[in-house]
Motif scaffolding. Structure first.
Motif, PDB file in Angstrom:
ATOM      1  N   LEU A 123      -5.865 -27.961 -13.794  1.00 41.72           N
ATOM      2  CA  LEU A 123      -5.730 -29.411 -13.946  1.00 41.72           C
ATOM      3  C   LEU A 123      -6.395 -30.180 -12.796  1.00 41.72           C
ATOM      4  CD1 LEU A 123      -2.061 -29.617 -15.237  1.00 41.72           C
ATOM      5  CD2 LEU A 123      -4.182 -29.797 -16.557  1.00 41.72           C
ATOM      6  N   MET A 124      -6.854 -29.472 -11.791  1.00 44.32           N
ATOM      7  CA  MET A 124      -7.498 -30.128 -10.650  1.00 44.32           C
ATOM      8  C   MET A 124      -8.710 -30.966 -11.049  1.00 44.32           C
ATOM      9  SD  MET A 124      -5.897 -29.550  -7.723  1.00 44.32           S
ATOM     10  CE  MET A 124      -7.092 -29.665  -6.423  1.00 44.32           C
ATOM     11  N   PRO A 125      -9.609 -30.498 -11.912  1.00 42.34           N
ATOM     12  CA  PRO A 125     -10.762 -31.345 -12.252  1.00 42.34           C
ATOM     13  C   PRO A 125     -10.376 -32.681 -12.887  1.00 42.34           C
ATOM     14  CG  PRO A 125     -11.200 -29.080 -12.904  1.00 42.34           C
ATOM     15  CD  PRO A 125      -9.752 -29.149 -12.492  1.00 42.34           C
ATOM     16  N   VAL A 126      -9.369 -32.677 -13.751  1.00 36.68           N
ATOM     17  CA  VAL A 126      -8.951 -33.911 -14.426  1.00 36.68           C
ATOM     18  C   VAL A 126      -8.367 -34.900 -13.428  1.00 36.68           C
ATOM     19  CG1 VAL A 126      -7.410 -34.879 -16.170  1.00 36.68           C
ATOM     20  CG2 VAL A 126      -8.538 -32.691 -16.584  1.00 36.68           C
ATOM     21  N   THR A 127      -7.446 -34.434 -12.602  1.00 33.96           N
ATOM     22  CA  THR A 127      -6.796 -35.347 -11.662  1.00 33.96           C
ATOM     23  C   THR A 127      -7.750 -35.775 -10.547  1.00 33.96           C
ATOM     24  OG1 THR A 127      -5.837 -33.476 -10.446  1.00 33.96           O
ATOM     25  CG2 THR A 127      -4.474 -34.488 -12.151  1.00 33.96           C
ATOM     26  N   THR A 128      -8.656 -34.877 -10.179  1.00 34.05           N
ATOM     27  CA  THR A 128      -9.669 -35.224  -9.177  1.00 34.05           C
ATOM     28  C   THR A 128     -10.556 -36.359  -9.690  1.00 34.05           C
ATOM     29  OG1 THR A 128      -9.701 -32.974  -8.315  1.00 34.05           O
ATOM     30  CG2 THR A 128     -11.645 -34.334  -7.868  1.00 34.05           C
ATOM     31  N   GLY A 129     -11.051 -36.188 -10.904  1.00 35.78           N
ATOM     32  CA  GLY A 129     -11.907 -37.214 -11.498  1.00 35.78           C
ATOM     33  C   GLY A 129     -11.184 -38.530 -11.683  1.00 35.78           C
ATOM     34  N   TRP A 130      -9.939 -38.465 -12.152  1.00 36.20           N
ATOM     35  CA  TRP A 130      -9.160 -39.686 -12.396  1.00 36.20           C
ATOM     36  C   TRP A 130      -8.921 -40.446 -11.089  1.00 36.20           C
ATOM     37  CZ3 TRP A 130      -3.339 -40.256 -13.584  1.00 36.20           C
ATOM     38  CH2 TRP A 130      -3.084 -41.492 -14.175  1.00 36.20           C
ATOM     39  N   MET A 131      -8.561 -39.703 -10.045  1.00 29.79           N
ATOM     40  CA  MET A 131      -8.285 -40.340  -8.760  1.00 29.79           C
ATOM     41  C   MET A 131      -9.555 -40.977  -8.191  1.00 29.79           C
ATOM     42  SD  MET A 131      -6.385 -38.692  -5.416  1.00 29.79           S
ATOM     43  CE  MET A 131      -7.680 -37.532  -4.983  1.00 29.79           C
ATOM     44  N   GLY A 132     -10.666 -40.257  -8.233  1.00 28.47           N
ATOM     45  CA  GLY A 132     -11.907 -40.789  -7.689  1.00 28.47           C
ATOM     46  C   GLY A 132     -12.460 -41.956  -8.486  1.00 28.47           C
ATOM     47  N   GLU A 133     -12.439 -41.848  -9.808  1.00 31.99           N
ATOM     48  CA  GLU A 133     -12.968 -42.918 -10.663  1.00 31.99           C
ATOM     49  C   GLU A 133     -12.171 -44.209 -10.529  1.00 31.99           C
ATOM     50  OE1 GLU A 133     -15.636 -43.166 -12.771  1.00 31.99           O
ATOM     51  OE2 GLU A 133     -16.348 -41.210 -12.119  1.00 31.99           O
TER      52      GLU A 133
ATOM     53  N   ALA B  47      -6.238 -45.333  -6.817  1.00 28.83           N
ATOM     54  CA  ALA B  47      -5.154 -46.211  -7.283  1.00 28.83           C
ATOM     55  C   ALA B  47      -3.832 -45.436  -7.226  1.00 28.83           C
ATOM     56  CB  ALA B  47      -5.444 -46.686  -8.702  1.00 28.83           C
ATOM     57  N   PRO B  48      -2.700 -46.143  -7.132  1.00 29.59           N
ATOM     58  CA  PRO B  48      -1.407 -45.482  -6.935  1.00 29.59           C
ATOM     59  C   PRO B  48      -1.054 -44.386  -7.958  1.00 29.59           C
ATOM     60  CG  PRO B  48      -1.181 -47.816  -6.513  1.00 29.59           C
ATOM     61  CD  PRO B  48      -2.574 -47.614  -7.049  1.00 29.59           C
ATOM     62  N   LEU B  49      -1.131 -44.671  -9.247  1.00 28.89           N
ATOM     63  CA  LEU B  49      -0.717 -43.656 -10.224  1.00 28.89           C
ATOM     64  C   LEU B  49      -1.620 -42.418 -10.197  1.00 28.89           C
ATOM     65  CD1 LEU B  49       1.267 -42.765 -12.372  1.00 28.89           C
ATOM     66  CD2 LEU B  49      -0.147 -43.958 -14.077  1.00 28.89           C
ATOM     67  N   PRO B  50      -2.940 -42.549 -10.192  1.00 25.58           N
ATOM     68  CA  PRO B  50      -3.763 -41.342 -10.088  1.00 25.58           C
ATOM     69  C   PRO B  50      -3.509 -40.536  -8.813  1.00 25.58           C
ATOM     70  CG  PRO B  50      -5.103 -43.158 -10.862  1.00 25.58           C
ATOM     71  CD  PRO B  50      -3.776 -43.732 -10.472  1.00 25.58           C
ATOM     72  N   VAL B  51      -3.253 -41.211  -7.701  1.00 23.36           N
ATOM     73  CA  VAL B  51      -2.958 -40.504  -6.449  1.00 23.36           C
ATOM     74  C   VAL B  51      -1.628 -39.758  -6.575  1.00 23.36           C
ATOM     75  CG1 VAL B  51      -2.395 -40.812  -3.993  1.00 23.36           C
ATOM     76  CG2 VAL B  51      -4.358 -41.990  -4.988  1.00 23.36           C
ATOM     77  N   ALA B  52      -0.650 -40.375  -7.210  1.00 18.83           N
ATOM     78  CA  ALA B  52       0.650 -39.712  -7.409  1.00 18.83           C
ATOM     79  C   ALA B  52       0.508 -38.508  -8.334  1.00 18.83           C
ATOM     80  CB  ALA B  52       1.668 -40.706  -7.976  1.00 18.83           C
ATOM     81  N   VAL B  53      -0.231 -38.660  -9.425  1.00 17.12           N
ATOM     82  CA  VAL B  53      -0.408 -37.542 -10.369  1.00 17.12           C
ATOM     83  C   VAL B  53      -1.189 -36.410  -9.707  1.00 17.12           C
ATOM     84  CG1 VAL B  53      -1.459 -36.859 -12.567  1.00 17.12           C
ATOM     85  CG2 VAL B  53      -0.150 -38.992 -12.414  1.00 17.12           C
ATOM     86  N   TYR B  54      -2.186 -36.749  -8.911  1.00 19.33           N
ATOM     87  CA  TYR B  54      -2.917 -35.733  -8.144  1.00 19.33           C
ATOM     88  C   TYR B  54      -1.938 -34.963  -7.254  1.00 19.33           C
ATOM     89  CZ  TYR B  54      -6.536 -33.730  -5.108  1.00 19.33           C
ATOM     90  OH  TYR B  54      -7.349 -32.869  -4.408  1.00 19.33           O
ATOM     91  N   GLY B  55      -1.033 -35.689  -6.598  1.00 19.59           N
ATOM     92  CA  GLY B  55      -0.023 -35.051  -5.757  1.00 19.59           C
ATOM     93  C   GLY B  55       0.910 -34.158  -6.556  1.00 19.59           C
ATOM     94  N   VAL B  56       1.254 -34.579  -7.770  1.00 22.60           N
ATOM     95  CA  VAL B  56       2.111 -33.735  -8.628  1.00 22.60           C
ATOM     96  C   VAL B  56       1.406 -32.416  -8.934  1.00 22.60           C
ATOM     97  CG1 VAL B  56       3.142 -33.538 -10.934  1.00 22.60           C
ATOM     98  CG2 VAL B  56       3.441 -35.646  -9.612  1.00 22.60           C
ATOM     99  N   VAL B  57       0.117 -32.479  -9.243  1.00 22.28           N
ATOM    100  CA  VAL B  57      -0.625 -31.237  -9.510  1.00 22.28           C
ATOM    101  C   VAL B  57      -0.675 -30.360  -8.260  1.00 22.28           C
ATOM    102  CG1 VAL B  57      -2.895 -30.282 -10.111  1.00 22.28           C
ATOM    103  CG2 VAL B  57      -1.925 -32.151 -11.456  1.00 22.28           C
ATOM    104  N   LEU B  58      -0.911 -30.958  -7.095  1.00 23.28           N
ATOM    105  CA  LEU B  58      -0.888 -30.178  -5.852  1.00 23.28           C
ATOM    106  C   LEU B  58       0.488 -29.548  -5.628  1.00 23.28           C
ATOM    107  CD1 LEU B  58      -2.862 -32.487  -3.382  1.00 23.28           C
ATOM    108  CD2 LEU B  58      -3.688 -30.426  -4.535  1.00 23.28           C
ATOM    109  N   LEU B  59       1.524 -30.324  -5.869  1.00 21.52           N
ATOM    110  CA  LEU B  59       2.891 -29.808  -5.716  1.00 21.52           C
ATOM    111  C   LEU B  59       3.148 -28.649  -6.672  1.00 21.52           C
ATOM    112  CD1 LEU B  59       5.847 -29.984  -4.676  1.00 21.52           C
ATOM    113  CD2 LEU B  59       6.241 -31.694  -6.470  1.00 21.52           C
ATOM    114  N   MET B  60       2.732 -28.799  -7.919  1.00 23.37           N
ATOM    115  CA  MET B  60       2.970 -27.738  -8.901  1.00 23.37           C
ATOM    116  C   MET B  60       2.165 -26.479  -8.573  1.00 23.37           C
ATOM    117  SD  MET B  60       5.383 -28.945 -10.565  1.00 23.37           S
ATOM    118  CE  MET B  60       5.567 -27.547 -11.653  1.00 23.37           C
ATOM    119  N   CYS B  61       0.967 -26.650  -8.027  1.00 21.69           N
ATOM    120  CA  CYS B  61       0.191 -25.482  -7.575  1.00 21.69           C
ATOM    121  C   CYS B  61       0.946 -24.748  -6.466  1.00 21.69           C
ATOM    122  CB  CYS B  61      -1.187 -25.904  -7.076  1.00 21.69           C
ATOM    123  SG  CYS B  61      -2.338 -26.462  -8.347  1.00 21.69           S
TER     124      CYS B  61
END
Length: 192
Positions: A87-97, A101-115
């Motif tokens: 899921l890293m490519p999706v959240t990486t792209g969303w956060m950068g694009e 922004a707050p929600l993409p950064v939080a979701v990126y963190g959720v993926v890091l946490l789950m990893c």
């Protein structure tokens, strides 16, 4: 069960994850600095994720190098870890694009946490398959303070994303910096 197929499969999946991430980078349309400046959030999120995937690949390699065998639980735990990493490519792209922004950064963190949380059953399954609490792997891992510190920083980063997304990103980058230097515990135990 031989560990070779698990290593080969995991290496292939991690290589594909990195390939997908780099393919998400778009060629700038224009030749000026202003065009490049507009792309920095995408590139910065890519660099952070590339480092994370590299860290997981490195630690995965060290763990499997120290393990003599794997079992069914190890295979499933490895798939669980690879799922979250995929899921890293999706959240990486969303956060950068969306320029951090707050929600993409939080979701990126959720993926890091789950990893990070998925690493724990993978680690435990390899320890169990290779002798349990008295094994070389168990001795090398010890209390795993870095793993639990990472979890705490991810949770903090997720919560802070809605207030200060840049602080969250700083937390995520700090965890990557902590893990960037390969864990020497396993190498030192193998040499003994």
């Amino acid at each position: 069960m031989n560990k070779g197929r698990l290593e080969a499969f995991s290496d292939g999946v991690l290589a594909i994850i990195i390939t997908i991430m780099v393919l998400e980078l778009k060629v700038p349309h224009g030749a000026g600095w202003d065009v490049l400046a507009a792309q920095w959030p995408v590139f910065l999120s890519y660099v952070l994720s590339f480092v994370y995937v590299g860290i997981y690949w490195n630690n995965h390699h060290h763990f499997l190098h120290a393990a003599q065998k794997v079992n069914g639980a190890s295979l499933w735990a490895n798939l669980h870890l690879l799922f979250w990493l995929s899921l890293m490519p999706v959240t990486t792209g969303w956060m950068g694009e969306n320029q951090f922004a707050p929600l993409p950064v939080a979701v990126y963190g959720v993926v890091l946490l789950m990893c990070a949380l998925a690493w724990q059953p993978f680690q435990r399954s390899l320890i169990a398959a290779n002798g349990g609490k008295d094994s070389l792997l168990a001795q090398a891992v010890g209390a795993d303070w870095k793993g639990w510190l990472a979890v705490a920083m991810y949770v903090s980063g997720i919560a802070l994303a809605f207030v200060a997304p840049w602080v969250s990103c700083l937390f995520y980058a700090t965890v990557a910096a902590i893990w960037f230097i390969p864990d020497r515990r396993i190498e030192s135990r193998i040499k003994q």
